[in-house]
Design an enzyme around this catalytic site. Structure first.
Site, PDB file in Angstrom:
ATOM      1  N   ASP A 139     -12.090  -3.428  21.502  1.00  0.00           N
ATOM      2  CA  ASP A 139     -12.218  -4.186  21.364  1.00  0.00           C
ATOM      3  C   ASP A 139     -12.324  -4.476  23.297  1.00  0.00           C
ATOM      4  O   ASP A 139     -11.300  -4.579  23.921  1.00  0.00           O
ATOM      5  CB  ASP A 139     -11.037  -5.170  21.633  1.00  0.00           C
TER       6      ASP A 139
ATOM      7  N   GLU B 287      -9.325  -2.655  15.878  1.00  0.00           N
ATOM      8  CA  GLU B 287     -10.908  -4.243  15.744  1.00  0.00           C
ATOM      9  C   GLU B 287     -11.606  -3.999  14.556  1.00  0.00           C
ATOM     10  O   GLU B 287     -12.279  -4.725  13.455  1.00  0.00           O
ATOM     11  CB  GLU B 287     -11.487  -4.613  17.008  1.00  0.00           C
TER      12      GLU B 287
ATOM     13  N   LYS C 260     -14.531   0.499  17.080  1.00  0.00           N
ATOM     14  CA  LYS C 260     -14.469  -0.279  18.025  1.00  0.00           C
ATOM     15  C   LYS C 260     -14.258  -1.135  18.133  1.00  0.00           C
ATOM     16  O   LYS C 260     -13.397  -1.068  17.745  1.00  0.00           O
ATOM     17  CB  LYS C 260     -15.877  -1.174  16.121  1.00  0.00           C
TER      18      LYS C 260
END
Length: 311
Positions: free
Chosen positions: A22, A157, A20
């Site tokens: 950021d 993240e 994921k």
């Protein structure tokens, strides 16, 4: 297409897992050599990131990905990226704060792919040869635990899980995509509160938070989310019994003006995404109070004392 929150990493051969990132979600479109960029809300970002807009890419396609800025460790830094987001002359920082575009999906490649399964879209994306600073993100099948361990080790993240048969649903927060965030938790001292407005005019806007260093209470930011109406009223009543005439924090020009200060006795449990370079909480949320003694909420020799929590 958006992901739904999920509690923890899992094992399932029908899913792919990826980091994921950021950054800023962005659709990159290329048609006859002309590149355009648009945010998830449809805003035109083309002029903001000239190093992407000026790419020479043959063919016609639409990619989904994330614009990121990498720090000296090669980790995504939203704080660095903010230096590029609101400039009147975006090109002025393109060298000082370079960005990358991490691609994780393909929506069009001479034909619409939104109704094709994710696995097919990923296979087509993997065959593309894209110039830097475009990067095709890695995906891992079956078991998310190794990539999750990597996320924890490097304080990233989180991860995103995607069902291999999922079609692309624009604008939909689908259960076929799951986001598993690497939240941090910190126990911080409450040293005051800001004035509330609107429905919070009789309670407070946010709690001022701090951690003890050797000789002072260091301000680490404010938390204004995570409270229901009952908690707002109860906390304000408790704080009214602890008001101080002066700040318990060390001198810090960033503390909101007009704040009310209180005795640093309460310890709050706070969940956040990251810490900024200035030592402030990023995206904090209140999770309750702790019975930890106020003096134990400290800023350690290597920074704030916290724990990772995948929930």
């Amino acid at each position: 297409m958006l992901a739904t929150p999920w509690d923890a990493p899992f094992v399932d051969d029908d899913w792919l897992f990826e980091l994921k990132w950021d950054g800023i979600r962005c659709l990159l479109s290329s048609q006859h050599g002309d590149v355009s960029l648009h945010s998830r809300n449809g805003n035109d970002l083309t002029g903001r990131y000239p190093e992407l807009a000026e790419l020479e890419i043959a063919g016609g396609f639409v990619l989904d990905g994330e614009i990121v800025a990498l720090d000296e460790k090669g980790h995504p830094s939203f704080e660095l990226l903010q230096g590029r987001m609101n400039l009147e002359q975006p090109g002025s920082l393109s060298r000082a704060v370079p960005i990358s575009y991490v691609v994780f999906d393909m929506l069009h490649d001479g034909e619409s792919l939104v109704n094709s399964p994710l696995l097919e879209r990923s296979e087509r994306l993997a065959t593309m040869r894209l110039p830097g600073p475009v990067i095709v993100g890695d995906q891992f099948g079956g078991d998310s635990r190794p990539i999750w361990d990597f996320v924890i080790e490097h304080s990233l993240e989180g991860i995103v899980a995607k069902r291999i048969t999922s079609r692309y649903q624009p604008g939909v927060r689908s259960p076929d995509w799951r986001k598993i965030a690497n939240f941090k938790q910190v126990r911080a001292v409450v040293g005051g509160y800001t004035v509330g407005t609107g429905g919070r005019a009789s309670t407070f806007g946010a709690l001022l938070l701090g951690l003890w260093t050797e000789d002072r209470l260091r301000w680490i930011g404010s938390v204004g989310s995570g409270f229901d109406d009952k908690a707002l009223r109860a906390i304000r009543e408790a704080l009214d019994e602890m008001v101080l005439p002066t700040s318990p924090f060390g001198v810090d020009d960033d503390i909101p003006r007009g704040s009310t200060f209180v005795e640093p006795r309460l310890v709050a449990t706070i969940q956040c995404k990251q810490w900024t370079a200035a030592g402030r909480l990023r995206a904090p949320s209140f999770k309750g109070f702790s019975d930890l003694p106020a003096g134990a909420a400290t800023w350690g020799s290597e920074g704030p004392v916290h724990s990772s929590d995948g929930s």
